[in-house]
Design a protein around this motif. Structure first.
Motif, PDB file in Angstrom:
ATOM      1  N   ASP A  85      19.306 -11.310   2.335  1.00  0.00           N
ATOM      2  CA  ASP A  85      18.931 -10.003   1.789  1.00  0.00           C
ATOM      3  C   ASP A  85      19.612  -8.875   2.563  1.00  0.00           C
ATOM      4  O   ASP A  85      20.124  -7.923   1.969  1.00  0.00           O
ATOM      5  CB  ASP A  85      17.409  -9.820   1.827  1.00  0.00           C
ATOM      6  CG  ASP A  85      16.703 -10.763   0.866  1.00  0.00           C
ATOM      7  OD1 ASP A  85      17.330 -11.127  -0.160  1.00  0.00           O
ATOM      8  OD2 ASP A  85      15.557 -11.135   1.156  1.00  0.00           O
ATOM      9  N   GLU A  86      19.581  -8.988   3.883  1.00  0.00           N
ATOM     10  CA  GLU A  86      20.237  -7.976   4.726  1.00  0.00           C
ATOM     11  C   GLU A  86      21.740  -7.951   4.449  1.00  0.00           C
ATOM     12  O   GLU A  86      22.361  -6.894   4.376  1.00  0.00           O
ATOM     13  CB  GLU A  86      19.977  -8.290   6.211  1.00  0.00           C
ATOM     14  CG  GLU A  86      20.573  -7.295   7.175  1.00  0.00           C
ATOM     15  CD  GLU A  86      19.814  -5.983   7.240  1.00  0.00           C
ATOM     16  OE1 GLU A  86      20.368  -5.030   7.803  1.00  0.00           O
ATOM     17  OE2 GLU A  86      18.680  -5.910   6.726  1.00  0.00           O
ATOM     18  N   ARG A 117      22.416  -6.211   1.055  1.00  0.00           N
ATOM     19  CA  ARG A 117      22.108  -4.787   1.138  1.00  0.00           C
ATOM     20  C   ARG A 117      23.215  -4.038   1.882  1.00  0.00           C
ATOM     21  O   ARG A 117      23.706  -3.012   1.418  1.00  0.00           O
ATOM     22  CB  ARG A 117      20.761  -4.587   1.828  1.00  0.00           C
ATOM     23  CG  ARG A 117      20.239  -3.174   1.696  1.00  0.00           C
ATOM     24  CD  ARG A 117      18.928  -3.023   2.355  1.00  0.00           C
ATOM     25  NE  ARG A 117      19.082  -3.609   3.705  1.00  0.00           N
ATOM     26  CZ  ARG A 117      18.116  -3.802   4.563  1.00  0.00           C
ATOM     27  NH1 ARG A 117      16.910  -3.499   4.250  1.00  0.00           N
ATOM     28  NH2 ARG A 117      18.335  -4.307   5.740  1.00  0.00           N
ATOM     29  N   ARG A 118      23.630  -4.583   3.017  1.00  0.00           N
ATOM     30  CA  ARG A 118      24.698  -3.919   3.783  1.00  0.00           C
ATOM     31  C   ARG A 118      26.044  -3.998   3.061  1.00  0.00           C
ATOM     32  O   ARG A 118      26.853  -3.078   3.133  1.00  0.00           O
ATOM     33  CB  ARG A 118      24.809  -4.550   5.168  1.00  0.00           C
ATOM     34  CG  ARG A 118      23.636  -4.220   6.049  1.00  0.00           C
ATOM     35  CD  ARG A 118      23.818  -4.770   7.418  1.00  0.00           C
ATOM     36  NE  ARG A 118      22.652  -4.510   8.248  1.00  0.00           N
ATOM     37  CZ  ARG A 118      22.700  -4.440   9.564  1.00  0.00           C
ATOM     38  NH1 ARG A 118      23.828  -4.640  10.200  1.00  0.00           N
ATOM     39  NH2 ARG A 118      21.609  -4.197  10.244  1.00  0.00           N
ATOM     40  N   SER A 141      26.532  -3.908  -0.140  1.00  0.00           N
ATOM     41  CA  SER A 141      26.586  -2.903  -1.206  1.00  0.00           C
ATOM     42  C   SER A 141      26.926  -1.522  -0.635  1.00  0.00           C
ATOM     43  O   SER A 141      27.656  -0.751  -1.249  1.00  0.00           O
ATOM     44  CB  SER A 141      25.265  -2.865  -1.978  1.00  0.00           C
ATOM     45  OG  SER A 141      24.218  -2.410  -1.145  1.00  0.00           O
TER      46      SER A 141
END
Length: 96
Positions: A74-75, A78-79, A81
């Motif tokens: 997930d991290e 997110r980063r 993007s």
């Protein structure tokens, strides 16, 4: 008047010898300078094959951190993007 050209001497061709040796010396110096700049690599090897980029891209660093298990999926997404918005993966020679 008896000159070298008309008395069986070397003629005007004698002027080409200094030009020939000047070309040999200049060519040798140029070859040595290029070889010294290149170091021990041969002329068939490009500069970029031995030397990597000075600093890896942020996207590459992010991928390494994800592969090493420092961040979760997930991290990572997110980063990624955020980095896509700043650096544009497809636009400037990044990952496509």
């Amino acid at each position: 008047m008896n000159t070298l050209a008309h008395s069986g001497g070397p003629g005007p061709w004698i002027l080409f010898f200094p030009l020939f040796w000047a070309a040999v010396v200049i060519g040798g110096v140029t070859l040595l300078r290029r070889t010294a700049r290149r170091g021990r690599r041969g002329p068939w090897q490009a500069r970029t094959t031995q030397e990597g980029p000075a600093e890896p891209s942020p996207i590459t660093l992010l991928g390494r951190r994800f592969a090493a298990g420092e961040i979760d999926e997930d991290e990572y997404w997110r980063r990624l993007s955020v980095l896509d918005e700043q650096f544009g993966r497809g636009g400037k020679g990044g990952l496509a």
